[in-house]
Motif scaffolding. Sequence first.
Motif, mmCIF file in Angstrom:
data_model
loop_
_atom_site.group_PDB
_atom_site.id
_atom_site.type_symbol
_atom_site.label_atom_id
_atom_site.label_comp_id
_atom_site.label_asym_id
_atom_site.label_seq_id
_atom_site.Cartn_x
_atom_site.Cartn_y
_atom_site.Cartn_z
ATOM 1 N N UNK A 284 92.995 9.018 37.309
ATOM 2 C CA UNK A 284 92.743 10.436 36.482
ATOM 3 C C UNK A 284 93.790 11.317 37.163
ATOM 4 N N UNK A 285 94.698 11.391 37.842
ATOM 5 C CA UNK A 285 95.575 12.145 38.308
ATOM 6 C C UNK A 285 97.113 11.752 37.458
ATOM 7 N N UNK A 286 97.119 10.753 36.774
ATOM 8 C CA UNK A 286 98.327 10.283 36.432
ATOM 9 C C UNK A 286 99.007 11.354 35.588
ATOM 10 N N UNK A 287 98.426 12.092 34.336
ATOM 11 C CA UNK A 287 99.122 12.937 33.719
ATOM 12 C C UNK A 287 99.237 14.152 34.112
ATOM 13 N N UNK A 288 98.607 14.410 35.381
ATOM 14 C CA UNK A 288 98.514 15.636 35.793
ATOM 15 C C UNK A 288 99.585 16.370 36.505
#
Length: 251
Positions: free
Chosen positions: A163-167
Amino acid sequence: MIRVNSLSVGSRLLPLSLDVDKGQTLHVIGPNGSGKSTFLSAIAGLLDCTGEVYYGDLSVKESSVALLASYRAFLSQSDRPAFNLMVAQYLALSVPNSAQHDSRTVDEVVVELATLLELQDKLHRPIHHLSGGEWQRVRLCAICLQVWPSLNPHAQLLILDEPAAPLDIGQESLLYRLIKKVSDMGITVVMSNHDLNRTLSYADKVLLLNKGVVQQYGPADEVLSEKQLSSVFNTEVIKATVNDKPVLIFN
């Protein structure tokens, strides 16, 4: 409790068994191609597999996708849809059917999530006008609506695939606040993750995979050892202490 017994997916994931208690956070880690996404899709009931997965007493294998959607939510790695909607319209698609009649509670949860994820000014923006980080936060908001206890009393599990990949780093902090909020409400969180220092700080349990094979499962401080991580990731890993907290350093 989430129970996994002898779960396997062909040669992509060899048999593994584990339990995750209510409200715990499990991080699934390993190199690219290690089977993390396969494991998450399998426990979500979206892959043909052998073995058993239970959400409490509910057998995943014996349940329809519609029934499973009442017990778990799954955020996959994916692009935004081809169709365009306002953010608020997109979020409405994730509200459980059982909560559709209670618009006041739905509005309260949407406001709470939008505030937590700093989306208050994005609710009336088209989803195709969002940046990558904004869109990911909208997706996180939507997937949490599906399992928010006041909207869905059956919810037990939130599954997040990287979930953190694009953040960015600030948005990533919002993500971990959200996960803490969800787990504190008794929802088990299972997520894949590449930031091992975040895993060291936030995971209750860690599943380390390599080439579809379990290397170790247990508490974060036990699984994230220098020797094991150096071997699995094929790079030198040193565990140091900074401000009285353990930190992993990669050479």
